[in-house]
Motif scaffolding. Structure first.
Motif, mmCIF file in Angstrom:
data_model
loop_
_atom_site.group_PDB
_atom_site.id
_atom_site.type_symbol
_atom_site.label_atom_id
_atom_site.label_comp_id
_atom_site.label_asym_id
_atom_site.label_seq_id
_atom_site.Cartn_x
_atom_site.Cartn_y
_atom_site.Cartn_z
ATOM 1 N N SER A 34 0.695 -1.221 -0.025
ATOM 2 C CA SER A 34 -0.051 0.016 -0.028
ATOM 3 C C SER A 34 0.891 1.166 -0.077
ATOM 4 O O SER A 34 2.056 1.230 0.460
ATOM 5 N N GLN A 73 -0.402 3.847 1.580
ATOM 6 C CA GLN A 73 -0.514 4.453 2.652
ATOM 7 C C GLN A 73 0.182 4.104 4.017
ATOM 8 O O GLN A 73 0.053 2.784 4.204
ATOM 9 N N LYS A 133 -1.703 2.077 6.863
ATOM 10 C CA LYS A 133 -2.221 0.604 6.472
ATOM 11 C C LYS A 133 -0.890 -0.329 6.718
ATOM 12 O O LYS A 133 -1.112 -1.454 7.117
ATOM 13 N N GLY A 155 -4.217 -8.447 0.761
ATOM 14 C CA GLY A 155 -4.675 -7.205 -0.248
ATOM 15 C C GLY A 155 -5.031 -6.200 0.648
ATOM 16 O O GLY A 155 -5.753 -6.260 1.315
ATOM 17 N N ASP A 175 -6.019 -3.396 -0.499
ATOM 18 C CA ASP A 175 -7.287 -2.778 -0.788
ATOM 19 C C ASP A 175 -8.445 -3.558 -0.325
ATOM 20 O O ASP A 175 -9.711 -2.972 -0.631
ATOM 21 N N ARG A 194 -8.569 -7.441 -3.580
ATOM 22 C CA ARG A 194 -7.394 -8.524 -3.759
ATOM 23 C C ARG A 194 -7.129 -9.507 -2.823
ATOM 24 O O ARG A 194 -7.004 -9.220 -1.695
ATOM 25 N N THR A 202 -1.148 -7.355 6.059
ATOM 26 C CA THR A 202 -2.515 -6.972 6.116
ATOM 27 C C THR A 202 -3.274 -7.105 7.383
ATOM 28 O O THR A 202 -4.024 -6.435 7.831
#
Length: 416
Positions: A300, A302, A305, A316, A318, A321, A332
């Motif tokens: 990412s 960001q 995150k 993922g 996002d 995904r 994640t």
């Protein structure tokens, strides 16, 4: 009984008997703990096990907080995996107490378990080879096993990608079989098995990998090389007839395997399983796994995150995904800092096995394999190799903190 327990626990086949679904691994765990309730109760009173559970609960609670914060994709998959890990560690603890009652120290207990695990994989490999040679036998085996509707492999009709009597095949089973090839080297070097058994089991397990997946072949090759390099460094006995035999056997298998297998099996099987290894860098590029793995690591942009994670154990950022890479799934789920902390925690627990076992070469190589394999899938969390790893860690914790053998088990035999 211990052999049957290890088979059902490690390979965890799902049986479909008359429409009734039975989980072999769950049955094995329930029966084992049910047969030794006092040992299970005693294990739960041990501070090392309780502290390990508390540490695992910390990661679970943090993940839940992140999930609640994002409120985009609520999932308890991470918690489910951690709970399973806790059960596996407890199984190792109870098994260690059981073997302590039989007056076995850590290395005697590991030798027994390792020999039985090799036998389990040997049997499963033989079943896989029989399934390939005799379609009627494959149909019989698959008739008693459960195949999920969403499975991407039909083990009954696929020419290769077989599983034997296990919950599934592909990379997970392949990794386990490949790891056992390394374990065979350790058992033979330590004079725990005969040369004939070592040779027959190695050839059978290696051949079965043609019909399971390529991961185990790569893992077996890399693991064996690493094992012998490390073993030579740690061992005082640099030259012996056993070393000559084992080096000659491994070299002969690597050299003779392609022409011999070409006589026995069609090109479609060999081109899928081992041909790319003999083509060097070009073969690896054509095989495509390396490119796929690189594509999975989409980070990412960001920082929040990356630092805190997004809760979902999907890989993922996002939340759309889904990727297979184990490290990405942990990134994640926990964020990068806590992911590093988790893997350091795994290494810290593994250290307790290393401190008191004389299978040091194998254990170091095994853990290296597990951390490398995590690049592909979350193998440290789930699957056959993970069940073996966490069980042995549980045994290591028990023998370190709750065993009368701790004071003298370091000096019983040479550590290699």
């Amino acid at each position: 009984m211990l052999t049957l327990f290890l088979y059902l626990y490690l390979l965890s086949p799902y049986f479909n008997l008359g429409g009734m679904l039975l989980h072999g691994g769950m049955i094995a765990i329930v029966l084992f703990l049910g047969m030794h309730p006092l040992l299970a109760a005693r294990s739960l009173q041990q501070m090392p096990l309780l502290l390990t559970f508390i540490a695992l609960c910390f990661f679970c609670l943090y993940n839940l907080v992140v999930i609640i914060f994002y409120m985009e994709a609520f999932s308890t998959s991470f918690q489910n995996y951690v709970i399973q890990v806790g059960v596996y560690i407890m199984i190792g603890f109870v098994l260690a107490f059981y073997l302590i009652q039989k007056a076995l120290d850590m290395d005697q207990a590991l030798t027994l378990c390792f020999k039985l695990i090799v036998f389990v994989v040997f049997v499963n490999s033989a079943i896989i080879l029989l399934e390939y040679q005799f379609p009627a036998f494959r149909a019989l085996v698959e008739s008693i096993l459960y195949l999920p509707e969403n499975s991407n492999i039909n083990y009954l009709t696929r020419e290769y990608r077989l599983r034997g009597i296990a919950s599934g095949g592909a990379a997970n089973l392949s990794l386990f079989h490949g790891t056992i090839l390394v374990l065979l080297q350790a058992l033979y070097i330590k004079r725990k098995i005969s040369f004939i058994y070592f040779l027959v089991a190695s050839i059978t397990i290696f051949t079965s990998l043609l019909f399971i997946g390529r991961t185990g072949i790569v893992v077996g090759f890399i693991g064996i090389v690493l094992f012998h390099i490390l073993n030579l460094m740690l061992s005082k006995e640099k030259v012996s007839m056993r070393r000559v035999l084992i080096y000659a056997s491994v070299t002969a298998i690597v050299v003779v395997a392609p022409p011999m297998l070409a006589l026995l099996y069609p090109d479609s099987v060999l081109s899928y399983s081992i041909s790319f290894l003999y083509q060097g860098v070009e073969g690896l590029e054509q095989e495509g796994t390396t490119t796929s793995l690189i594509d999975m690591f989409a980070m990412s942009d960001q920082w929040a995150k990356l630092f805190f994670g997004v809760g979902a154990h999907t890989g993922g950022f996002d939340l759309v995904r889904r990727v297979d890479a184990g490290y990405m799934r942990m990134f994640t789920a926990l964020g990068i800092p806590l992911t590093i902390a988790f893997y350091l925690f795994v290494a810290y627990l593994a250290r307790y096995v290393l401190m008191i076992t004389h299978y040091k070469s194998f254990w170091i190589v095994f853990m290296i394999i597990m951390f490398i394999a995590e690049i592909k899938e979350p193998f440290i969390f789930k699957g056959y190799s993970a069940r073996m790893m966490w069980m042995i860690i549980g045994m290591g914790l028990c023998y370190t903190f709750s065993s009368p053998f701790y004071a003298d088990q370091r000096e019983r035999e040479p550590a290699y």
